[in-house]
Every structure is written in structure tokens, then in C-alpha cells.
Design a protein around this motif. Structure first.
Motif, PDB file in Angstrom:
ATOM      1  N   ARG A 111      18.581  -3.339 -50.164  1.00 25.23           N
ATOM      2  CA  ARG A 111      19.409  -3.615 -51.330  1.00 25.23           C
ATOM      3  C   ARG A 111      20.091  -2.320 -51.755  1.00 25.23           C
ATOM      4  O   ARG A 111      19.857  -1.263 -51.172  1.00 25.23           O
ATOM      5  N   SER A 112      20.933  -2.370 -52.761  1.00 25.29           N
ATOM      6  CA  SER A 112      21.717  -1.200 -53.150  1.00 25.29           C
ATOM      7  C   SER A 112      20.851  -0.037 -53.626  1.00 25.29           C
ATOM      8  O   SER A 112      21.268   1.122 -53.565  1.00 25.29           O
ATOM      9  N   ALA A 158      34.198 -12.108 -38.656  1.00 25.86           N
ATOM     10  CA  ALA A 158      35.044 -12.842 -37.718  1.00 25.86           C
ATOM     11  C   ALA A 158      34.350 -13.106 -36.387  1.00 25.86           C
ATOM     12  O   ALA A 158      34.697 -14.067 -35.682  1.00 25.86           O
ATOM     13  N   VAL A 159      33.372 -12.278 -36.020  1.00 33.06           N
ATOM     14  CA  VAL A 159      32.700 -12.460 -34.726  1.00 33.06           C
ATOM     15  C   VAL A 159      31.268 -12.975 -34.882  1.00 33.06           C
ATOM     16  O   VAL A 159      30.582 -13.196 -33.882  1.00 33.06           O
ATOM     17  N   ALA A 160      30.817 -13.181 -36.114  1.00 38.12           N
ATOM     18  CA  ALA A 160      29.445 -13.618 -36.354  1.00 38.12           C
ATOM     19  C   ALA A 160      29.261 -15.090 -35.991  1.00 38.12           C
ATOM     20  O   ALA A 160      30.187 -15.893 -36.110  1.00 38.12           O
ATOM     21  N   ASP A 161      28.055 -15.435 -35.574  1.00 42.83           N
ATOM     22  CA  ASP A 161      27.713 -16.840 -35.343  1.00 42.83           C
ATOM     23  C   ASP A 161      27.404 -17.549 -36.649  1.00 42.83           C
ATOM     24  O   ASP A 161      27.490 -18.779 -36.729  1.00 42.83           O
ATOM     25  N   GLU A 162      27.060 -16.769 -37.663  1.00 41.15           N
ATOM     26  CA  GLU A 162      26.654 -17.335 -38.946  1.00 41.15           C
ATOM     27  C   GLU A 162      26.848 -16.278 -40.020  1.00 41.15           C
ATOM     28  O   GLU A 162      26.736 -15.076 -39.759  1.00 41.15           O
ATOM     29  N   VAL A 163      27.140 -16.720 -41.242  1.00 40.49           N
ATOM     30  CA  VAL A 163      27.188 -15.831 -42.399  1.00 40.49           C
ATOM     31  C   VAL A 163      26.128 -16.299 -43.381  1.00 40.49           C
ATOM     32  O   VAL A 163      26.095 -17.476 -43.759  1.00 40.49           O
ATOM     33  N   THR A 164      25.254 -15.376 -43.775  1.00 43.44           N
ATOM     34  CA  THR A 164      24.185 -15.703 -44.702  1.00 43.44           C
ATOM     35  C   THR A 164      24.490 -15.111 -46.077  1.00 43.44           C
ATOM     36  O   THR A 164      25.580 -14.583 -46.306  1.00 43.44           O
ATOM     37  N   SER A 165      23.555 -15.193 -46.993  1.00 47.96           N
ATOM     38  CA  SER A 165      23.736 -14.603 -48.315  1.00 47.96           C
ATOM     39  C   SER A 165      23.770 -13.083 -48.211  1.00 47.96           C
ATOM     40  O   SER A 165      23.469 -12.502 -47.165  1.00 47.96           O
ATOM     41  N   SER A 166      24.098 -12.432 -49.304  1.00 51.72           N
ATOM     42  CA  SER A 166      24.244 -10.974 -49.286  1.00 51.72           C
ATOM     43  C   SER A 166      22.899 -10.279 -49.179  1.00 51.72           C
ATOM     44  O   SER A 166      21.841 -10.900 -49.316  1.00 51.72           O
ATOM     45  N   ASN A 167      22.949  -8.973 -48.963  1.00 56.27           N
ATOM     46  CA  ASN A 167      21.724  -8.170 -48.924  1.00 56.27           C
ATOM     47  C   ASN A 167      21.009  -8.166 -50.273  1.00 56.27           C
ATOM     48  O   ASN A 167      19.796  -7.997 -50.344  1.00 56.27           O
ATOM     49  N   GLU A 168      21.742  -8.369 -51.353  1.00 50.68           N
ATOM     50  CA  GLU A 168      21.129  -8.409 -52.687  1.00 50.68           C
ATOM     51  C   GLU A 168      20.482  -9.762 -52.963  1.00 50.68           C
ATOM     52  O   GLU A 168      19.694  -9.902 -53.901  1.00 50.68           O
TER      53      GLU A 168
END
Length: 272
Positions: free
Chosen positions: A25-26, A249-259
């Protein structure tokens, strides 16, 4: 080095995670939920490996805090580090003559740069020149004489520009010097010059071989363009919601943020 059991219940035998903007996280902490999800995945037979742009000296304190005792890929793939024994297993250094030529070519196109450099080794200093802004509170050693920059083996050189954005600087650097060095953008204000051909995939493939794991058995998490080679190597690449558009653009999936526990969100879904 022990291998990952072939009968792992988790669908992937290796979980590769970037640090900044991904696992961390940050405030540089790892949430309890993410720790629990990684622990459950490893208990189910997978191995977790950290793959970071940070060199070992900027990574070790985080790994120690996590109680991490496996292999870690550091320095954009330049270093494979055994965290359990605090031992550097492999290290690739930058050809300083080629790096000097690369810098000259970049500066001839965009003008003077602000510079920093990461010295090789377990205790290698990060040297920071006038005008260079270090991200966060990481330890760094100031330098003023150009000769200091080249006085010892280096893993990488960091470059910043007083006017160009990171994307613009990275593109200009590739255009001017892509035949001499690899150019990687690893985060805000972090554009790096690396040994030609080096990437996170280089170090990850070496570490995976030591673990007896193949690319087809690997899931990778990241957030910046320097994670693109790792995604190309792994069977599945998962970008964080906060990821750079080039990686998304090249990911197979986008998940929630690191936070928002994006890694845990995916792992929990995959757990048996």
C-alpha cells in the motif's frame, strides 16, 4: 532450494508480485487480508515470489518485515536474492561504457538530465545527483562529481528530466539509446537505464527454474510498464486498478487497486 510440489491444489504453482503499487500500500505496508490470502495460497501448494524494480538494499527491510524467506527478484531482474539466507544468488551489472554512450545520446536529444544510480551488491548505495528527486524516504547518497557515478559496478541508472513527463522521457530514451540499454519505467519519476535485454522476466525465469516451476504455472501481479515482460512470460497477468494504461492493455485481468486488496481479491477467488 526446495521445489514446488507438482500436486499443488492452487491452480498456479507460482505467484509473482511486484512490490510498489501492487503488493504494498502507499505506506509500504501489506494488509492483513493480503497476507492471509498469500498464506492460504502457499498452504495450498503455491510459492510466492517478490519481483521488484528495487535493488536488494531498498527491498531487504520490506522482506524482513514480512517474514519473507524465499527467493526475490530485485533490480528489474538483475538480482536473484535468497531472503532466508540474506544471500545474493545472481547479479547482472550495467556496462558503464555503454551506459555513458546512452546518456550522451539521450541528452543530445532532450537536454541535461538529473541522474541517480544503483550500485551492485547487497549493500550497494543509491547515488543521487543534483536535482534528482528520490521517491519516498529511501536511503540515498548524494554525489556531485560525475566520476563518482562510474567508480563502482552499477545495476542501473535512473534518469529524470526537468520538463518531460515520465512517458515522454522513456520514449525519448528508447528512441535515442535503445540499442545500448534497456529503458524501463517503473513508477512515478522512475525511468531507468538497464543492461541491454534485461527485464523482470529475465530474473523471474531464473528464480522459477530454481523452484522447478514453469512459466505456464505462474500468475503475475503488477502495475507499471516494467511489468509487461513479466506478464508476457507468465501464464496469467493481473494488473491493479491503479496500473499504468500500457500494462492494463496487455493484462489478462484487472483487479482492485493495491489500496483495496486487489491481490487478495484474485487469490481468494482461486483458492480451493
Amino acid at each position: 532450494m526446495s521445489t514446488v510440489p507438482a500436486d499443488a491444489a492452487f491452480p498456479y504453482r507460482l505467484i509473482a508480485t511486484d512490490l510498489d503499487g501492487t503488493l504494498l500500500r502507499s505506506d509500504e505496508s501489506v494488509s492483513g487480508r493480503t497476507r492471509d490470502a498469500l498464506a492460504a495460497a502457499t498452504a495450498a501448494g503455491a510459492a510466492h515470489i517478490v519481483v521488484t524494480g528495487r535493488a536488494v538494499p531498498w527491498t531487504r527491510h520490506i522482506l524482513d518485515d514480512l517474514g519473507y524467506d524465499g527467493l526475490a527478484v530485485c533490480g528489474q531482474g538483475a538480482q536473484v536474492y535468497d531472503a532466508g539466507s540474506h544471500r545474493l544468488l545472481t547479479s547482472v551489472t550495467l556496462d558503464r561504457q555503454l551506459a555513458g554512450v546512452a546518456l550522451a545520446k539521450i541528452e543530445s536529444e532532450v537536454g541535461p538530465l538529473y541522474l541517480a544510480a544503483s550500485r551492485d551488491g547487497l549493500e550497494g548505495d543509491v547515488l543521487v545527483g543534483p536535482g534528482y528527486a528520490v521517491t519516498g524516504k529511501l536511503p540515498a547518497t548524494p554525489f556531485t562529481e560525475a566520476s563518482d557515478l562510474w567508480s563502482a559496478p552499477l545495476n542501473k541508472i535512473y534518469i529524470q528530466h526537468p520538463e518531460l513527463s515520465d512517458d515522454e522521457l522513456a520514449e525519448a530514451a528508447r528512441r535515442a539509446a535503445g540499442g545500448f540499454v534497456t529503458v524501463a519505467m517503473a513508477g512515478q519519476g522512475i525511468v531507468e537505464l538497464l543492461p541491454l535485454g534485461l527485464s523482470k522476466a529475465t530474473g523471474l525465469s531464473l528464480a522459477a527454474r530454481r523452484l522447478g516451476v514453469k512459466a505456464a504455472e505462474t500468475i503475475a501481479f503488477g502495475d507499471m510498464p516494467n511489468d509487461i515482460p513479466m506478464f508476457a512470460w507468465a501464464a496469467r497477468g493481473v494488473a491493479m486498478a491503479n496500473a499504468h494504461q500500457e500494462l492494463r492493455a496487455v493484462a489478462d485481468e484487472v483487479t482492485s487497486s493495491n489500496e483495496e486488496d486487489g491481490i487478495a481479491e484474485v487469490l481468494e477467488r482461486l483458492l480451493p
